[in-house]
Design an enzyme around this catalytic site. Structure first.
Site, PDB file in Angstrom:
ATOM      1  N   SER A   1       4.706   2.225   8.091  1.00 33.66           N
ATOM      2  CA  SER A   1       4.343   1.149   7.167  1.00 33.66           C
ATOM      3  C   SER A   1       5.553   0.688   6.368  1.00 33.66           C
ATOM      4  CB  SER A   1       3.271   1.631   6.183  1.00 33.66           C
ATOM      5  OG  SER A   1       2.053   1.834   6.835  1.00 33.66           O
TER       6      SER A   1
ATOM      7  N   ASP B   1      -0.018  -7.620   1.341  1.00 37.86           N
ATOM      8  CA  ASP B   1       0.416  -6.219   1.457  1.00 37.86           C
ATOM      9  C   ASP B   1       1.939  -6.109   1.512  1.00 37.86           C
ATOM     10  OD1 ASP B   1       0.085  -3.471   1.541  1.00 37.86           O
ATOM     11  OD2 ASP B   1      -0.006  -3.401   3.719  1.00 37.86           O
TER      12      ASP B   1
ATOM     13  N   HIS C   1       0.812  -1.219   0.000  1.00 37.34           N
ATOM     14  CA  HIS C   1       0.000   0.000   0.000  1.00 37.34           C
ATOM     15  C   HIS C   1       0.848   1.272   0.000  1.00 37.34           C
ATOM     16  CE1 HIS C   1       0.265  -0.174   4.559  1.00 37.34           C
ATOM     17  NE2 HIS C   1       0.426   1.119   4.366  1.00 37.34           N
TER      18      HIS C   1
END
Length: 495
Positions: free
Chosen positions: A242, A168, A138
């Site tokens: 992230s 992901d 993402h």
């Protein structure tokens, strides 16, 4: 006696001035004595080269920090005029939302969308000295420009080697050599209570380290990714983390930070999730070797075993994955696995729930043979299955409500029509009843029955229509076991 007015601000200031003057004189006298003689022999000064205490993580951080990088991405998107500007971790939008309480985009004023350059900020981990970097999908999804900034401030344009949206994960490559890289750990050995350090670039601030413990392992069924087997930690993780590293107290990589539980706040609340490095390593190896990720396939639709379902299927423990459907001509079908079986282990490894079963099978290679231990009607048995390659998954449409009533309190059903079957992607001659309404306060709703579910069986007996359903409910005891089709997938419910 009242003390009001005795201590006024001016007097307090004056007293403070006198006291300060007195302390200043004492300090000057003390300084003169120190300057006029050598300091006492009891004074001890730390050496700049003295190592940190044994409770410090500084040596670990010093080893890992150079291998954690900043990842910035850019892409062109259509956004309503006045929407929140970019330069944020896509993770922020994914888990905190980008709309108001009514679901409308922030600042939307009714004007037509416009092309806007959206920038994302995240982190990455160098996993090879040759310049291969692991991050979240993402962070770079749809990006036309990806740049990586190293800890020494060097910036490189990165190439996306491959991505796997289902976990992901994404693999990047920069043109550099002899880079510092992390030591890949063993996430299978991670235990609840282990120290955990999260390293990344939260809010674009640059390299940041936070500490906590492993709060849980094997977290699944969260609805974040298609395949979930997360390490949960209370090490503070925020937007920008992230794709960053989760390491143990030796500095070994055990996970890739990917999500947090926020409940609408703008930062960490002590519940963060990382993709285990065992999953990341499997995905990375496949991307580098084949350019894509291929998953194995057993051919079952499974669900959680609840206490009520365990009782209904004569299971001694609330564990395993309950088979709600078996795909025709699949490896499971050919191995003799049946609807209603509870899968207890695969290749000797216990299966705790449906998410773990799905993840375990997905990490295997198509063509591999597996031994499956299952429970059928209270009796354990073992079967062998040869896994196939996961076929392309398709979405199914939902059903619309109706009105008639049934003997199950708070539940309305009607016969499945040809129209219902088309909407649900079922064969035209499908038998059963479709749930047209469920009272939210009813026992059925509490136990998971939803409007649009198609009830195929009651207490392991097929129902063809509403008459069959009414008779089956009348014969049912205190608890009723339903087999329902929900948007093309079947599952059991104990109501």
């Amino acid at each position: 006696m009242s003390f009001k007015g005795i201590w006024t601000r001016p007097r307090m200031a004056a007293a403070a001035t006198v006291m300060a003057a007195g302390l200043g004189a004492l300090a000057m006298a003390g300084a003169e004595r120190l300057n006029s003689a050598n300091p006492p022999a009891s004074f001890r000064y730390a050496s700049p080269d003295e190592p940190a205490g044994r409770n410090s993580f500084a040596p670990v951080v010093k080893k890992v920090l150079p291998a954690v990088v900043n990842v910035s991405s850019a892409k062109m998107v259509k956004t309503p005029v006045g929407m929140m500007p970019g330069n944020m971790d896509p993770f922020f939008r994914q888990f905190f939302g980008d709309g108001d309480d009514n679901g409308a985009p922030f600042g939307f004023n009714g004007r037509a969308p416009r092309q806007q350059r959206e920038q994302g900020l995240g982190s990455g981990v160098i996993v090879s000295p040759e310049g291969y970097i692991l991050t979240n999908n993402h962070v770079v999804d749809g990006a036309t420009d990806v740049r990586v900034t190293l800890s020494d401030k060097r910036e490189f344009k990165a190439r996306i080697v491959g991505t796997d949206p289902k976990t992901d994960l994404a693999v990047l490559k920069i043109d550099a050599a002899n880079l510092p890289s992390v030591v890949i750990g063993d996430s299978e050995r991670v235990q609840v209570g282990d120290y955990a350090l999260a390293i990344g670039n939260p809010f674009g601030l640059g390299s940041t380290v936070t500490m906590g413990i492993v709060s849980a392992t094997g977290r699944g069924n969260l609805g974040i990714e298609d395949y979930e087997d997360f390490i949960q930690t209370d090490a503070p993780i925020n937007p920008g983390n992230s794709g960053g590293a989760l390491v143990n107290d030796r500095g070994d990589l055990i996970g890739i930070n990917t999500a947090i539980l926020s409940h609408g706040s703008e930062g960490n609340q002590g519940i963060g999730f990382a993709i285990p490095v065992s999953v990341a390593r499997n995905v990375t190896d496949q991307i580098l070797r084949n350019g894509k990720v291929t998953r194995a396939y057993l051919g079952v639709m499974s669900e959680e075993v609840t206490p009520a379902l365990a009782k209904a299927f004569h299971a001694q423990e609330v564990a395993g994955a309950l088979v709600a459907a078996v795909t025709p001509d699949s490896p499971a079908s050919q191995a003799g696995i049946e609807k209603g079986d509870i899968i207890l282990s695969v290749n000797g490894k216990p299966v705790n729930d449906s998410a773990q079963l799905r993840m375990t099978i997905s990490l295997m290679q198509p063509g591999a043979s597996v031994s499956v231990k299952l429970l059928r009607d209270g009796t354990e048995r073992a079967v062998s299955a040869k896994l196939a390659e996961l076929p392309t998954e398709t979405a199914r449409a939902g059903a619309e409500p109706g009105v008639p009533q049934t003997g199950m309190d708070g539940v309305s059903v009607e016969d499945v029509s040809a129209r219902d079957a088309r909407q649900l992607g079922l064969p035209a001659n499908t038998n059963g009843v479709v749930v047209t309404s469920v009272d939210p306060s009813s026992h059925a709703a509490v136990n998971g029955l939803r409007r649009g579910d198609v009830i195929l069986e009651v207490n392991r007996k097929p129902v063809r229509n509403t008459a069959d359903f009414e008779q089956a409910i009348k014969r049912s005891a205190a608890e009723t076991l339903l087999l329902v089709n929900r948007q093309g997938n079947t599952l059991y419910l104990a109501v």
